[in-house]
Design an enzyme around this catalytic site. Sequence first.
Site, PDB file in Angstrom:
ATOM      1  N   ASP A  29      -0.201 -10.241   7.546  1.00 51.54           N
ATOM      2  CA  ASP A  29       1.140 -10.029   8.359  1.00 51.54           C
ATOM      3  C   ASP A  29       2.524  -9.881   7.595  1.00 51.54           C
ATOM      4  OD1 ASP A  29       2.394  -8.919  10.289  1.00 51.54           O
ATOM      5  OD2 ASP A  29       1.963  -9.761  11.553  1.00 51.54           O
ATOM      6  N   ASP A  56       8.768  -2.061   0.864  1.00 50.77           N
ATOM      7  CA  ASP A  56       8.938  -0.485   1.041  1.00 50.77           C
ATOM      8  C   ASP A  56       8.707  -0.708   2.657  1.00 50.77           C
ATOM      9  OD1 ASP A  56       8.661   1.771   1.311  1.00 50.77           O
ATOM     10  OD2 ASP A  56       7.049   1.504   0.145  1.00 50.77           O
ATOM     11  N   CYS A 111      10.796   5.594   2.893  1.00 57.75           N
ATOM     12  CA  CYS A 111      11.364   7.198   2.539  1.00 57.75           C
ATOM     13  C   CYS A 111      11.388   8.191   3.743  1.00 57.75           C
ATOM     14  CB  CYS A 111       8.986   7.706   1.882  1.00 57.75           C
ATOM     15  SG  CYS A 111       9.469   9.379   1.219  1.00 57.75           S
ATOM     16  N   GLY A 114       0.471  -1.022  -0.179  1.00 60.36           N
ATOM     17  CA  GLY A 114      -0.402  -0.444   0.268  1.00 60.36           C
ATOM     18  C   GLY A 114       0.903   1.004   0.091  1.00 60.36           C
ATOM     19  N   PRO A 115       0.063   2.371  -0.893  1.00 54.43           N
ATOM     20  CA  PRO A 115      -0.981   2.446  -1.485  1.00 54.43           C
ATOM     21  C   PRO A 115      -1.273   1.903  -2.826  1.00 54.43           C
ATOM     22  CG  PRO A 115       0.326   4.152  -1.269  1.00 54.43           C
ATOM     23  CD  PRO A 115       1.095   3.841  -0.553  1.00 54.43           C
ATOM     24  N   GLY A 116       0.120   1.735  -3.142  1.00 53.71           N
ATOM     25  CA  GLY A 116       0.283   0.473  -4.758  1.00 53.71           C
ATOM     26  C   GLY A 116       0.945   1.411  -5.433  1.00 53.71           C
ATOM     27  N   GLY A 117       1.865   2.483  -5.410  1.00 55.24           N
ATOM     28  CA  GLY A 117       2.956   3.059  -6.807  1.00 55.24           C
ATOM     29  C   GLY A 117       3.493   1.675  -7.378  1.00 55.24           C
ATOM     30  N   LYS A 118       4.821   1.116  -6.054  1.00 54.19           N
ATOM     31  CA  LYS A 118       5.526   0.609  -6.700  1.00 54.19           C
ATOM     32  C   LYS A 118       5.213  -0.908  -6.979  1.00 54.19           C
ATOM     33  CE  LYS A 118       9.033   3.062  -3.186  1.00 54.19           C
ATOM     34  NZ  LYS A 118       7.818   3.627  -2.935  1.00 54.19           N
TER      35      LYS A 118
END
Length: 452
Positions: free
Chosen positions: A313, A331, A384, A264-268
């Site tokens: 999990d 990530d 990040c 989440g949120p799914g960009g990568k």
Amino acid sequence: MSGASARTVAFDVLRAVDESDAYANLLLPARLERARLSSADAGLATELTYGTLRRRGYYDRVIELAARRPVSRIDEPVLDALRLGCHQLLTLRTPSHAAVNESVELVRSAASRSAVGFANGVLRTIARARPEVWRQRVADAARDDDDLLASLHSHPTWIVRALRHALAAEHREDELEALLEADNAAPRVNLAALPGVAVRPEDSEPDRYSPIGFVWPGGDPAAIVEATGGAIRVQDEGSQLAAQILVAARPPAAGERWLDLCAGPGGKAAVLASAAAAFDVRLVANEIVPARLELVRRAVAPVGTVVELTERDGTVIGAEEAAGYDRVLLDAPCTGLGALRRRPEARWRKAPGDVPELTRLQASLIDSAVAALRPGGILCYVTCSPHLAETRVQVSDALRRHPLQLRELPTQDVVQSFAEHPLDLAGDPAQVQLWPHRHGTDAMFVALFEKM
């Protein structure tokens, strides 16, 4: 609609950020749509919201000097209105009568009669001196060098120190002020065109480094995102590079199985999915939070059926599927200190005490990812955040825990192999640290490992 309506929208978003921990980047578009502002007023509301959030720490110092009381003794609705007024007076240099009167009206709508007089007096005091004078007054009140940088550049002191240490690890400590300034600059809207399902618009400005990225020329990108069904999506260039590093670490082979452990949120995941489709690879995108998993579902939808979504999990997937994957992207949940320019409110929500809990979770996820990898498999660890506890220290600890299983790969060489232009990278060749001031990206950290 009038500029006052733009101020009301900004004030409402600031109140929601304070009261309910809302995220401005999610709430503001909905409020703008509901208000049906003109383009000019929507732009003003956006600048007022994000500008005030970014400079909040500095404005609080000014307000304390002008009010002669700590901001902790000012009611939150009044304080948010004062911050909006400060942004107009000190940064936008809005005529004082407009900035003061409209801010006082916001107080009138949300607080007591006595608060109206107080706010009026504070803002008129601020308006009587030039912005340069207030900057000097704030600087004179600083307790030490770190407090000086924190106050003038509107960062919590602990974050200033964390960023200083991260840059010092690259022998680039002299870049600290440039980094703090970059955190306070509005980033340009960056998009990715997913390979195989979309192409970059001809009239767009290509990203400097990412082969699939480009800068939106202006306005709301929602139309092109909707028109392409999400095949073109808003995504920071650093996020694009992180996913592409895992793909480029070794030529993919048909039949490989990849895992995005915290998708989440799914960009990568979307970038990985487009590569998976091209190379006949299967991708499992896992996310433990149901709402975020739905975002992943939407993100990968344009690519088709190469993605399996799971809601588990991540810390136990390694035990459940030992040696089940050829590549794992981790990530990891982190402080998010690398995205302060896009999520300015995050700097005021995080505290030093958050770091130990996050690093423990990151370590557990790394251990799970290592267990999930087949021998010869590749782990791509991403945060990040440039905080050393979440980056270099986390990597060294992982190597100590798995001395016979993990070896580092030359991550800097990998990213340079596909980047459109050479990146100015420093530090350990096995680690890539991107920076807003140096690369124009979020401060993304990436490290590649191979399981032996």
